[in-house]
Scaffold this active site. Structure first.
Site, PDB file in Angstrom:
ATOM      1  N   LYS A  42       0.846  -1.198   0.000  1.00 16.60           N
ATOM      2  CA  LYS A  42       0.000   0.000   0.000  1.00 16.60           C
ATOM      3  C   LYS A  42       0.879   1.246   0.000  1.00 16.60           C
ATOM      4  CE  LYS A  42      -0.668  -0.578   4.973  1.00 16.60           C
ATOM      5  NZ  LYS A  42      -1.034   0.476   5.889  1.00 16.60           N
ATOM      6  N   ARG A 139     -10.218   0.817  15.014  1.00 19.04           N
ATOM      7  CA  ARG A 139     -10.179   1.466  13.702  1.00 19.04           C
ATOM      8  C   ARG A 139     -11.265   0.828  12.835  1.00 19.04           C
ATOM      9  NH1 ARG A 139      -4.345   1.723  10.658  1.00 19.04           N
ATOM     10  NH2 ARG A 139      -4.848  -0.438  10.185  1.00 19.04           N
ATOM     11  N   HIS A 171      -5.930  -6.658  13.476  1.00 16.70           N
ATOM     12  CA  HIS A 171      -4.677  -5.888  13.388  1.00 16.70           C
ATOM     13  C   HIS A 171      -4.233  -5.485  14.790  1.00 16.70           C
ATOM     14  CE1 HIS A 171      -1.610  -3.640  11.393  1.00 16.70           C
ATOM     15  NE2 HIS A 171      -2.066  -2.452  11.720  1.00 16.70           N
ATOM     16  N   ARG A 227       1.312 -10.386   7.537  1.00 10.53           N
ATOM     17  CA  ARG A 227       1.134  -9.228   6.653  1.00 10.53           C
ATOM     18  C   ARG A 227       2.357  -8.342   6.836  1.00 10.53           C
ATOM     19  NH1 ARG A 227      -3.798  -9.306   9.449  1.00 10.53           N
ATOM     20  NH2 ARG A 227      -3.288  -7.283  10.371  1.00 10.53           N
ATOM     21  N   TYR A 272      16.678  31.094   2.707  1.00  8.91           N
ATOM     22  CA  TYR A 272      15.595  31.954   3.187  1.00  8.91           C
ATOM     23  C   TYR A 272      15.733  32.247   4.677  1.00  8.91           C
ATOM     24  CZ  TYR A 272      13.261  30.830  -1.208  1.00  8.91           C
ATOM     25  OH  TYR A 272      12.944  30.685  -2.531  1.00  8.91           O
ATOM     26  N   CYS A 319      14.965  24.493   1.189  1.00  7.84           N
ATOM     27  CA  CYS A 319      14.043  25.137   0.232  1.00  7.84           C
ATOM     28  C   CYS A 319      13.160  24.076  -0.431  1.00  7.84           C
ATOM     29  CB  CYS A 319      14.837  25.870  -0.850  1.00  7.84           C
ATOM     30  SG  CYS A 319      16.088  26.990  -0.231  1.00  7.84           S
TER      31      CYS A 319
END
Ligand code: PLP
Length: 399
Positions: A42, A139, A171, A227, A272, A319
Protein backbone atom coordinates in the site's frame (compact mmCIF):
# COMPACT_ATOMS: atom_id res chain seq x y z
CA UNK A 1 19.15 -2.98 -19.09
CA UNK A 2 17.56 0.40 -18.37
CA UNK A 3 19.92 3.35 -18.16
CA UNK A 4 19.61 6.37 -15.88
CA UNK A 5 18.81 8.54 -18.89
CA UNK A 6 15.13 9.32 -18.43
CA UNK A 7 15.65 11.97 -15.80
CA UNK A 8 17.71 15.11 -15.82
CA UNK A 9 18.37 15.89 -12.20
CA UNK A 10 20.70 13.74 -10.11
CA UNK A 11 18.25 13.27 -7.21
CA UNK A 12 16.92 9.73 -7.03
CA UNK A 13 15.79 7.01 -4.64
CA UNK A 14 17.81 3.87 -5.16
CA UNK A 15 15.81 0.73 -4.46
CA UNK A 16 17.80 -2.46 -3.93
CA UNK A 17 15.81 -5.44 -5.17
CA UNK A 18 18.49 -7.68 -3.63
CA UNK A 19 17.74 -6.22 -0.20
CA UNK A 20 14.00 -6.65 -0.79
CA UNK A 21 14.45 -10.32 -1.69
CA UNK A 22 16.76 -10.95 1.23
CA UNK A 23 14.26 -9.39 3.69
CA UNK A 24 11.41 -11.52 2.32
CA UNK A 25 13.57 -14.65 2.62
CA UNK A 26 14.61 -13.68 6.16
CA UNK A 27 10.94 -13.62 7.22
CA UNK A 28 10.17 -16.84 5.35
CA UNK A 29 12.84 -18.58 7.40
CA UNK A 30 11.90 -17.04 10.73
CA UNK A 31 8.13 -17.59 10.76
CA UNK A 32 6.50 -20.97 11.46
CA UNK A 33 6.38 -23.45 8.56
CA UNK A 34 3.33 -23.06 6.37
CA UNK A 35 2.63 -19.46 7.39
CA UNK A 36 1.68 -17.50 4.28
CA UNK A 37 3.32 -14.19 3.52
CA UNK A 38 1.49 -11.06 2.39
CA UNK A 39 3.63 -8.25 0.98
CA UNK A 40 2.10 -4.95 2.04
CA UNK A 41 2.48 -2.68 -0.99
CA UNK A 42 0.00 0.00 0.00
CA UNK A 43 0.94 3.69 -0.23
CA UNK A 44 3.03 3.20 -3.37
CA UNK A 45 4.76 0.27 -1.65
CA UNK A 46 5.72 2.51 1.28
CA UNK A 47 7.18 4.95 -1.26
CA UNK A 48 9.19 2.31 -3.13
CA UNK A 49 6.91 2.06 -6.19
CA UNK A 50 3.69 0.04 -6.32
CA UNK A 51 4.09 -1.95 -9.52
CA UNK A 52 7.85 -2.74 -9.47
CA UNK A 53 7.67 -3.84 -5.82
CA UNK A 54 4.51 -5.89 -6.38
CA UNK A 55 6.22 -7.61 -9.30
CA UNK A 56 9.32 -8.35 -7.27
CA UNK A 57 7.32 -9.58 -4.28
CA UNK A 58 5.45 -11.91 -6.65
CA UNK A 59 8.76 -13.16 -8.04
CA UNK A 60 9.99 -13.75 -4.48
CA UNK A 61 6.96 -15.97 -3.84
CA UNK A 62 4.69 -13.66 -1.82
CA UNK A 63 1.33 -15.42 -1.36
CA UNK A 64 -0.69 -12.22 -1.21
CA UNK A 65 -0.30 -8.50 -1.83
CA UNK A 66 -1.91 -6.04 0.59
CA UNK A 67 -3.15 -2.58 -0.40
CA UNK A 68 -5.12 0.15 1.38
CA UNK A 69 -7.83 0.80 -1.20
CA UNK A 70 -9.30 -0.58 -4.39
CA UNK A 71 -7.63 1.79 -6.86
CA UNK A 72 -4.22 0.52 -5.75
CA UNK A 73 -5.34 -3.06 -6.38
CA UNK A 74 -6.69 -2.18 -9.82
CA UNK A 75 -3.36 -0.63 -10.78
CA UNK A 76 -1.58 -3.85 -9.82
CA UNK A 77 -3.98 -5.97 -11.91
CA UNK A 78 -3.64 -3.57 -14.85
CA UNK A 79 0.11 -4.23 -14.71
CA UNK A 80 -0.63 -7.92 -15.30
CA UNK A 81 0.21 -9.14 -11.79
CA UNK A 82 -1.80 -12.24 -10.90
CA UNK A 83 -0.96 -12.78 -7.21
CA UNK A 84 -3.99 -12.56 -4.89
CA UNK A 85 -4.56 -9.03 -3.55
CA UNK A 86 -6.36 -8.06 -0.36
CA UNK A 87 -7.73 -4.53 0.04
CA UNK A 88 -7.17 -3.93 3.75
CA UNK A 89 -9.28 -0.76 3.98
CA UNK A 90 -12.84 0.21 3.08
CA UNK A 91 -14.28 -0.61 -0.33
CA UNK A 92 -17.50 1.14 -1.35
CA UNK A 93 -20.50 -0.90 -2.53
CA UNK A 94 -19.85 0.56 -6.01
CA UNK A 95 -16.45 -1.13 -6.03
CA UNK A 96 -17.68 -4.68 -5.42
CA UNK A 97 -18.38 -5.63 -9.03
CA UNK A 98 -14.99 -4.55 -10.35
CA UNK A 99 -13.25 -6.20 -7.38
CA UNK A 100 -14.98 -9.48 -8.26
CA UNK A 101 -14.25 -9.16 -11.96
CA UNK A 102 -10.52 -8.54 -11.33
CA UNK A 103 -10.30 -11.25 -8.65
CA UNK A 104 -9.45 -8.73 -5.92
CA UNK A 105 -10.23 -9.78 -2.35
CA UNK A 106 -11.75 -7.15 -0.08
CA UNK A 107 -11.92 -6.62 3.67
CA UNK A 108 -15.53 -6.88 4.81
CA UNK A 109 -16.83 -5.33 8.03
CA UNK A 110 -19.91 -3.22 7.25
CA UNK A 111 -23.50 -4.45 7.13
CA UNK A 112 -24.39 -2.22 4.18
CA UNK A 113 -21.50 -3.61 2.11
CA UNK A 114 -22.62 -7.14 3.00
CA UNK A 115 -26.13 -6.22 1.80
CA UNK A 116 -24.70 -4.71 -1.40
CA UNK A 117 -22.85 -7.99 -2.07
CA UNK A 118 -26.21 -9.81 -1.89
CA UNK A 119 -27.38 -7.66 -4.80
CA UNK A 120 -24.42 -8.45 -7.05
CA UNK A 121 -25.67 -10.11 -10.25
CA UNK A 122 -25.28 -13.89 -10.22
CA UNK A 123 -21.97 -14.90 -11.73
CA UNK A 124 -19.89 -18.03 -11.84
CA UNK A 125 -17.12 -16.27 -9.90
CA UNK A 126 -17.49 -15.18 -6.29
CA UNK A 127 -16.25 -12.05 -4.58
CA UNK A 128 -13.55 -13.14 -2.12
CA UNK A 129 -13.64 -11.44 1.25
CA UNK A 130 -11.63 -11.47 4.46
CA UNK A 131 -13.77 -10.39 7.40
CA UNK A 132 -12.03 -7.80 9.51
CA UNK A 133 -12.40 -7.90 13.29
CA UNK A 134 -11.56 -5.11 15.70
CA UNK A 135 -9.90 -6.74 18.70
CA UNK A 136 -8.62 -3.48 20.18
CA UNK A 137 -7.27 -1.23 17.43
CA UNK A 138 -10.48 0.79 17.42
CA UNK A 139 -10.18 1.47 13.70
CA UNK A 140 -11.93 -0.75 11.13
CA UNK A 141 -13.59 -4.07 11.80
CA UNK A 142 -16.55 -5.71 13.48
CA UNK A 143 -16.09 -5.48 17.25
CA UNK A 144 -14.86 -8.75 18.73
CA UNK A 145 -15.99 -7.69 22.20
CA UNK A 146 -17.79 -10.82 23.34
CA UNK A 147 -21.22 -9.44 22.31
CA UNK A 148 -21.71 -12.06 19.61
CA UNK A 149 -21.79 -9.43 16.83
CA UNK A 150 -18.64 -10.81 15.22
CA UNK A 151 -19.98 -14.38 14.92
CA UNK A 152 -23.35 -13.10 13.68
CA UNK A 153 -21.58 -11.07 10.97
CA UNK A 154 -19.42 -14.04 9.95
CA UNK A 155 -22.46 -16.33 9.72
CA UNK A 156 -24.36 -13.75 7.67
CA UNK A 157 -21.46 -13.40 5.25
CA UNK A 158 -21.18 -17.18 4.89
CA UNK A 159 -24.82 -17.28 3.78
CA UNK A 160 -24.35 -14.79 0.89
CA UNK A 161 -24.05 -16.88 -2.31
CA UNK A 162 -22.07 -14.19 -4.14
CA UNK A 163 -19.31 -14.29 -1.50
CA UNK A 164 -16.45 -16.62 -0.71
CA UNK A 165 -15.36 -15.92 2.87
CA UNK A 166 -11.72 -16.85 2.41
CA UNK A 167 -10.24 -15.16 5.45
CA UNK A 168 -10.66 -13.50 8.82
CA UNK A 169 -8.23 -11.01 10.26
CA UNK A 170 -7.41 -8.47 12.90
CA UNK A 171 -4.68 -5.89 13.39
CA UNK A 172 -2.42 -5.42 16.41
CA UNK A 173 -2.06 -1.91 17.84
CA UNK A 174 1.09 -2.46 19.92
CA UNK A 175 2.98 -5.44 18.44
CA UNK A 176 6.13 -3.29 18.10
CA UNK A 177 6.39 -2.69 21.85
CA UNK A 178 8.49 -4.76 24.23
CA UNK A 179 5.53 -5.23 26.56
CA UNK A 180 3.24 -7.79 24.91
CA UNK A 181 0.35 -7.50 27.37
CA UNK A 182 -1.96 -5.66 24.96
CA UNK A 183 -0.98 -7.83 21.98
CA UNK A 184 -1.79 -10.91 24.04
CA UNK A 185 -5.16 -9.44 24.96
CA UNK A 186 -5.97 -8.79 21.29
CA UNK A 187 -4.79 -12.29 20.43
CA UNK A 188 -7.09 -13.80 23.07
CA UNK A 189 -10.08 -11.89 21.68
CA UNK A 190 -9.23 -13.07 18.16
CA UNK A 191 -8.66 -16.65 19.35
CA UNK A 192 -12.15 -16.86 20.87
CA UNK A 193 -13.63 -16.32 17.41
CA UNK A 194 -11.03 -18.50 15.66
CA UNK A 195 -11.74 -21.38 18.04
CA UNK A 196 -15.46 -21.13 17.40
CA UNK A 197 -14.86 -21.16 13.63
CA UNK A 198 -12.64 -24.22 13.96
CA UNK A 199 -14.92 -26.09 16.34
CA UNK A 200 -17.85 -25.58 13.96
CA UNK A 201 -15.66 -26.39 10.92
CA UNK A 202 -16.70 -23.19 9.18
CA UNK A 203 -14.98 -23.03 5.79
CA UNK A 204 -12.69 -20.02 6.36
CA UNK A 205 -9.20 -20.80 5.20
CA UNK A 206 -6.83 -17.97 6.25
CA UNK A 207 -6.99 -16.52 9.77
CA UNK A 208 -4.34 -13.82 10.20
CA UNK A 209 -3.20 -11.07 12.52
CA UNK A 210 0.55 -10.36 12.41
CA UNK A 211 2.26 -7.26 11.05
CA UNK A 212 6.07 -6.87 10.99
CA UNK A 213 6.36 -6.29 14.75
CA UNK A 214 4.46 -9.48 15.55
CA UNK A 215 6.23 -11.31 12.71
CA UNK A 216 9.54 -10.58 14.44
CA UNK A 217 8.69 -10.93 18.13
CA UNK A 218 5.63 -13.19 18.33
CA UNK A 219 5.12 -15.02 15.02
CA UNK A 220 3.33 -17.80 16.92
CA UNK A 221 0.45 -15.32 17.51
CA UNK A 222 0.18 -14.45 13.82
CA UNK A 223 -2.08 -17.23 12.56
CA UNK A 224 -1.97 -18.37 8.95
CA UNK A 225 -0.43 -15.32 7.27
CA UNK A 226 2.10 -12.62 8.09
CA UNK A 227 1.13 -9.23 6.65
CA UNK A 228 4.62 -7.93 6.09
CA UNK A 229 5.09 -4.21 5.59
CA UNK A 230 7.94 -2.16 6.98
CA UNK A 231 10.19 -5.18 7.54
CA UNK A 232 10.09 -6.06 3.84
CA UNK A 233 11.56 -2.62 3.16
CA UNK A 234 14.40 -3.40 5.56
CA UNK A 235 13.33 -1.23 8.46
CA UNK A 236 12.35 -2.30 11.97
CA UNK A 237 8.98 -1.03 13.19
CA UNK A 238 10.56 0.24 16.41
CA UNK A 239 13.68 0.10 18.53
CA UNK A 240 11.83 -2.20 20.96
CA UNK A 241 11.38 -5.26 18.74
CA UNK A 242 14.16 -7.85 18.94
CA UNK A 243 16.44 -6.88 16.03
CA UNK A 244 18.52 -10.03 16.46
CA UNK A 245 15.65 -12.31 15.43
CA UNK A 246 15.42 -11.20 11.78
CA UNK A 247 18.33 -9.60 9.94
CA UNK A 248 17.06 -6.79 7.70
CA UNK A 249 18.73 -4.64 5.05
CA UNK A 250 17.30 -1.23 4.10
CA UNK A 251 15.92 -1.24 0.57
CA UNK A 252 15.77 2.50 -0.15
CA UNK A 253 18.56 5.09 -0.20
CA UNK A 254 18.01 8.74 -1.12
CA UNK A 255 20.86 10.19 -3.14
CA UNK A 256 21.78 13.24 -5.14
CA UNK A 257 24.85 15.12 -6.36
CA UNK A 258 26.34 18.48 -5.49
CA UNK A 259 25.44 20.90 -8.28
CA UNK A 260 27.28 24.02 -7.11
CA UNK A 261 30.22 24.71 -4.81
CA UNK A 262 31.21 28.16 -3.59
CA UNK A 263 33.60 29.72 -1.16
CA UNK A 264 31.92 32.49 0.79
CA UNK A 265 32.86 35.70 2.47
CA UNK A 266 32.39 36.10 6.18
CA UNK A 267 28.78 36.63 7.26
CA UNK A 268 27.38 35.57 3.87
CA UNK A 269 23.78 34.51 4.42
CA UNK A 270 22.55 31.07 3.41
CA UNK A 271 18.96 30.44 2.27
CA UNK A 272 15.60 31.95 3.19
CA UNK A 273 15.61 33.91 6.39
CA UNK A 274 19.46 33.67 6.50
CA UNK A 275 19.21 31.43 9.53
CA UNK A 276 22.81 30.47 8.85
CA UNK A 277 25.78 32.72 8.05
CA UNK A 278 28.98 31.36 6.58
CA UNK A 279 32.32 32.13 8.19
CA UNK A 280 35.15 33.60 6.05
CA UNK A 281 36.27 31.06 3.46
CA UNK A 282 33.55 28.51 4.29
CA UNK A 283 32.75 26.28 1.37
CA UNK A 284 29.12 25.54 0.76
CA UNK A 285 27.62 22.97 -1.61
CA UNK A 286 24.14 23.18 -3.13
CA UNK A 287 22.05 20.01 -3.46
CA UNK A 288 19.13 19.79 -5.90
CA UNK A 289 16.71 18.29 -3.38
CA UNK A 290 14.21 19.98 -1.11
CA UNK A 291 10.96 19.69 0.76
CA UNK A 292 8.93 19.16 -2.43
CA UNK A 293 10.84 15.90 -2.78
CA UNK A 294 9.97 14.78 0.75
CA UNK A 295 13.14 16.15 2.38
CA UNK A 296 11.07 18.09 4.86
CA UNK A 297 11.71 21.72 5.73
CA UNK A 298 11.26 20.60 9.32
CA UNK A 299 14.70 18.95 9.01
CA UNK A 300 16.27 22.43 8.84
CA UNK A 301 19.03 22.69 11.43
CA UNK A 302 18.90 18.92 12.08
CA UNK A 303 19.73 16.94 8.96
CA UNK A 304 23.12 15.72 7.77
CA UNK A 305 24.20 14.16 4.48
CA UNK A 306 27.15 11.98 3.51
CA UNK A 307 29.81 13.19 1.09
CA UNK A 308 33.07 11.26 0.77
CA UNK A 309 31.82 9.18 3.71
CA UNK A 310 31.75 12.26 5.96
CA UNK A 311 28.66 13.56 7.76
CA UNK A 312 28.05 17.14 6.68
CA UNK A 313 25.43 19.44 8.20
CA UNK A 314 22.63 20.84 6.06
CA UNK A 315 22.98 24.60 6.58
CA UNK A 316 20.19 27.15 6.44
CA UNK A 317 16.54 26.63 5.62
CA UNK A 318 15.70 23.69 3.37
CA UNK A 319 14.04 25.14 0.23
CA UNK A 320 11.39 23.60 -1.99
CA UNK A 321 13.85 22.19 -4.53
CA UNK A 322 17.26 22.70 -2.96
CA UNK A 323 19.30 22.80 0.19
CA UNK A 324 22.85 23.68 1.15
CA UNK A 325 25.57 21.78 3.00
CA UNK A 326 28.82 22.85 4.69
CA UNK A 327 31.64 21.07 2.88
CA UNK A 328 34.46 21.46 5.45
CA UNK A 329 34.77 17.85 6.67
CA UNK A 330 34.49 16.41 3.16
CA UNK A 331 37.07 18.84 1.77
CA UNK A 332 39.45 17.71 4.50
CA UNK A 333 38.82 14.04 3.68
CA UNK A 334 40.18 14.14 0.12
CA UNK A 335 43.29 15.25 -1.69
CA UNK A 336 41.32 17.84 -3.69
CA UNK A 337 38.44 20.09 -2.62
CA UNK A 338 34.92 18.74 -3.17
CA UNK A 339 33.69 19.50 -6.70
CA UNK A 340 30.27 19.62 -8.33
CA UNK A 341 29.12 16.16 -9.40
CA UNK A 342 30.20 14.40 -6.21
CA UNK A 343 27.57 12.16 -4.63
CA UNK A 344 25.61 13.19 -1.54
CA UNK A 345 23.56 10.61 0.39
CA UNK A 346 20.59 11.90 2.38
CA UNK A 347 19.88 8.48 3.83
CA UNK A 348 21.66 5.27 3.00
CA UNK A 349 25.34 4.36 3.12
CA UNK A 350 28.50 5.67 1.52
CA UNK A 351 32.09 4.47 2.01
CA UNK A 352 31.11 2.59 5.16
CA UNK A 353 29.27 5.55 6.75
CA UNK A 354 25.51 5.34 7.23
CA UNK A 355 22.61 7.71 7.78
CA UNK A 356 19.58 5.59 8.55
CA UNK A 357 15.95 6.33 7.72
CA UNK A 358 15.30 5.76 11.43
CA UNK A 359 17.70 8.58 12.31
CA UNK A 360 16.16 11.04 9.86
CA UNK A 361 12.65 10.08 10.98
CA UNK A 362 13.64 10.70 14.61
CA UNK A 363 14.97 14.16 13.66
CA UNK A 364 11.55 14.85 12.18
CA UNK A 365 9.77 13.54 15.26
CA UNK A 366 8.14 10.74 13.30
CA UNK A 367 8.57 7.07 12.41
CA UNK A 368 10.45 5.66 9.41
CA UNK A 369 7.12 4.60 7.87
CA UNK A 370 6.18 8.24 7.35
CA UNK A 371 9.60 9.30 6.10
CA UNK A 372 9.65 6.78 3.25
CA UNK A 373 5.99 7.39 2.37
CA UNK A 374 6.74 11.13 2.12
CA UNK A 375 9.11 10.67 -0.79
CA UNK A 376 7.46 12.61 -3.62
CA UNK A 377 6.39 11.16 -6.97
CA UNK A 378 8.80 13.51 -8.75
CA UNK A 379 11.80 11.64 -7.31
CA UNK A 380 12.74 8.90 -9.79
CA UNK A 381 12.98 5.40 -8.36
CA UNK A 382 16.06 3.57 -9.64
CA UNK A 383 15.87 -0.20 -9.13
CA UNK A 384 19.10 -2.15 -8.77
CA UNK A 385 20.02 -5.81 -8.72
CA UNK A 386 23.55 -7.10 -8.26
CA UNK A 387 24.77 -3.50 -8.33
CA UNK A 388 23.27 -2.91 -11.81
CA UNK A 389 20.33 -0.67 -12.66
CA UNK A 390 17.49 -2.85 -13.94
CA UNK A 391 14.61 -0.36 -14.07
CA UNK A 392 13.98 3.34 -13.66
CA UNK A 393 10.57 4.73 -12.83
CA UNK A 394 10.06 8.45 -13.38
CA UNK A 395 6.40 9.47 -13.59
CA UNK A 396 7.48 12.92 -14.89
CA UNK A 397 8.83 11.33 -18.07
CA UNK A 398 6.40 8.41 -18.34
CA UNK A 399 5.74 7.55 -21.99
C1 PLP B 1 -4.08 -4.01 8.39
C2 PLP B 1 -2.59 -3.93 8.23
N1 PLP B 1 -1.87 -5.07 8.21
C3 PLP B 1 -0.53 -5.05 8.08
C4 PLP B 1 0.17 -3.87 7.96
C5 PLP B 1 1.67 -3.90 7.84
O1 PLP B 1 2.24 -3.30 8.97
P1 PLP B 1 3.82 -3.20 9.12
O2 PLP B 1 4.29 -2.22 8.10
O3 PLP B 1 4.00 -2.69 10.52
O4 PLP B 1 4.37 -4.56 8.90
C6 PLP B 1 -0.54 -2.67 7.99
C7 PLP B 1 0.18 -1.39 7.88
O5 PLP B 1 -0.07 -0.44 8.55
C8 PLP B 1 -1.96 -2.71 8.13
O6 PLP B 1 -2.68 -1.58 8.17
Amino acid sequence: MKRMDNFYRPTRAEISLDALGSNIRAFRHSVPDGMKLMASVKANAYGHGLVPISREAEACGADYLGVAFLDEAIQIRQAGIKTPILVLGYVTPQGLAIARSLDITIALFRDDVLEAARSLPADSSKLKVHIKLDTGMGRLGVLADGSGDAMRFIEAALRVPQLQVEGLFTHFARADEADKTYTNLQHERFSLIVNEIRSRSLPIEILHSANTGAGIDTPELGGGMLRLGIGMYGLYPSAEVDHSRVKLSPVMSLKTEIVMVKELREEWGISYGTRYFAGAGDRIGTLPVGYADGFSRMLTGKAHVLVRGQRLPVTGTICMDQCMIALGAADAAGSAPVAPGEEAVLFGSQHGAVITAEEVAAQLGTIPYELICMLAARVPRVYTRGGEIVEVSNPLQAP
